[in-house]
Design an enzyme around this catalytic site. Sequence first.
Site, PDB file in Angstrom:
ATOM      1  N   GLY A  42       0.866  -1.292   0.077  1.00  0.00           N
ATOM      2  CA  GLY A  42       0.027   0.055  -0.070  1.00  0.00           C
ATOM      3  C   GLY A  42       0.823   1.256   0.109  1.00  0.00           C
ATOM      4  O   GLY A  42       1.933   1.119  -0.493  1.00  0.00           O
ATOM      5  N   CYS A  43       0.405   2.336   0.403  1.00  0.00           N
ATOM      6  CA  CYS A  43       1.270   3.542   0.484  1.00  0.00           C
ATOM      7  C   CYS A  43       2.468   3.492   1.584  1.00  0.00           C
ATOM      8  O   CYS A  43       2.500   2.795   2.484  1.00  0.00           O
ATOM      9  CB  CYS A  43       0.273   4.717   1.330  1.00  0.00           C
ATOM     10  SG  CYS A  43       1.218   6.075   1.614  1.00  0.00           S
ATOM     11  N   PHE A  44       3.500   3.656   0.563  1.00  0.00           N
ATOM     12  CA  PHE A  44       4.826   3.485   1.215  1.00  0.00           C
ATOM     13  C   PHE A  44       5.323   4.088   2.509  1.00  0.00           C
ATOM     14  O   PHE A  44       6.218   3.782   2.938  1.00  0.00           O
ATOM     15  CB  PHE A  44       5.995   3.495   0.145  1.00  0.00           C
ATOM     16  CG  PHE A  44       6.008   4.489  -0.746  1.00  0.00           C
ATOM     17  CD1 PHE A  44       5.509   5.726  -0.410  1.00  0.00           C
ATOM     18  CD2 PHE A  44       6.455   4.336  -1.923  1.00  0.00           C
ATOM     19  CE1 PHE A  44       5.605   7.040  -1.331  1.00  0.00           C
ATOM     20  CE2 PHE A  44       6.627   5.599  -3.027  1.00  0.00           C
ATOM     21  CZ  PHE A  44       6.285   6.659  -2.348  1.00  0.00           C
TER      22      PHE A  44
END
EC number: 1.8.4.11
Length: 216
Positions: A42-44
């Site tokens: 997902g969002c890093f």
Amino acid sequence: MKYSIITLIIFTLSVGLVRSKNTNSDPLTEGGNTQEIYFAGGCFWGTEHFFKQINGVKSTEVGYANGKTKNPTYDIVSHTKSGYAETVKVRYDPEKVALKTLIELYFKTIDPTSLNRQGNDIGEQYRTGIYYKDEKDLSVIKTCIAALSKNYLKPLAIEVKPLTNFYKAEDYHQDYLDKNPQGYCHIDPALFEMARKANQDTTKNKGKDSKKTSTH
């Protein structure tokens, strides 16, 4: 004779300079083995912050992995079908933390059955994946995923592939949650504390125990 002595002195100084340069080794690789593994979750921003908490992780770097084009940017990855996944490069000391441990901790941060979505983040770039450079890592990854799959009726959506490319993301993405503690994160903040405690260094305690036993 003077020229011979001068030449010898110059040669000796040159060798000394070369040796001193060679001792300035990379502090991340100094004093032990360092290995790499790449996680898309997902969002890093949150995924990087999570891995930074784990004892044995030497460094992290967020970027874009396994895409189709060269030199991708955040805008390109977000708004085109570039094929890239927001990914965290994890460099770790295998003597302090096993790959198996890293993978099992990573599982706690994702919904492994969700395709191209984690939390509120939707899109191909937010898919889950484990990308490896060393073929020896594949058997460990497969074993961990097989064990995880037993807990779900739905098929897992975790991509497992060799790393084909990785481009470092823009500087403002690096260590984002360190610089913006109240910034967006799809991972439960309680997991950061769990990560800090999950692989604590027990060598100090062992040392204390050995001292205690030696006094008896």
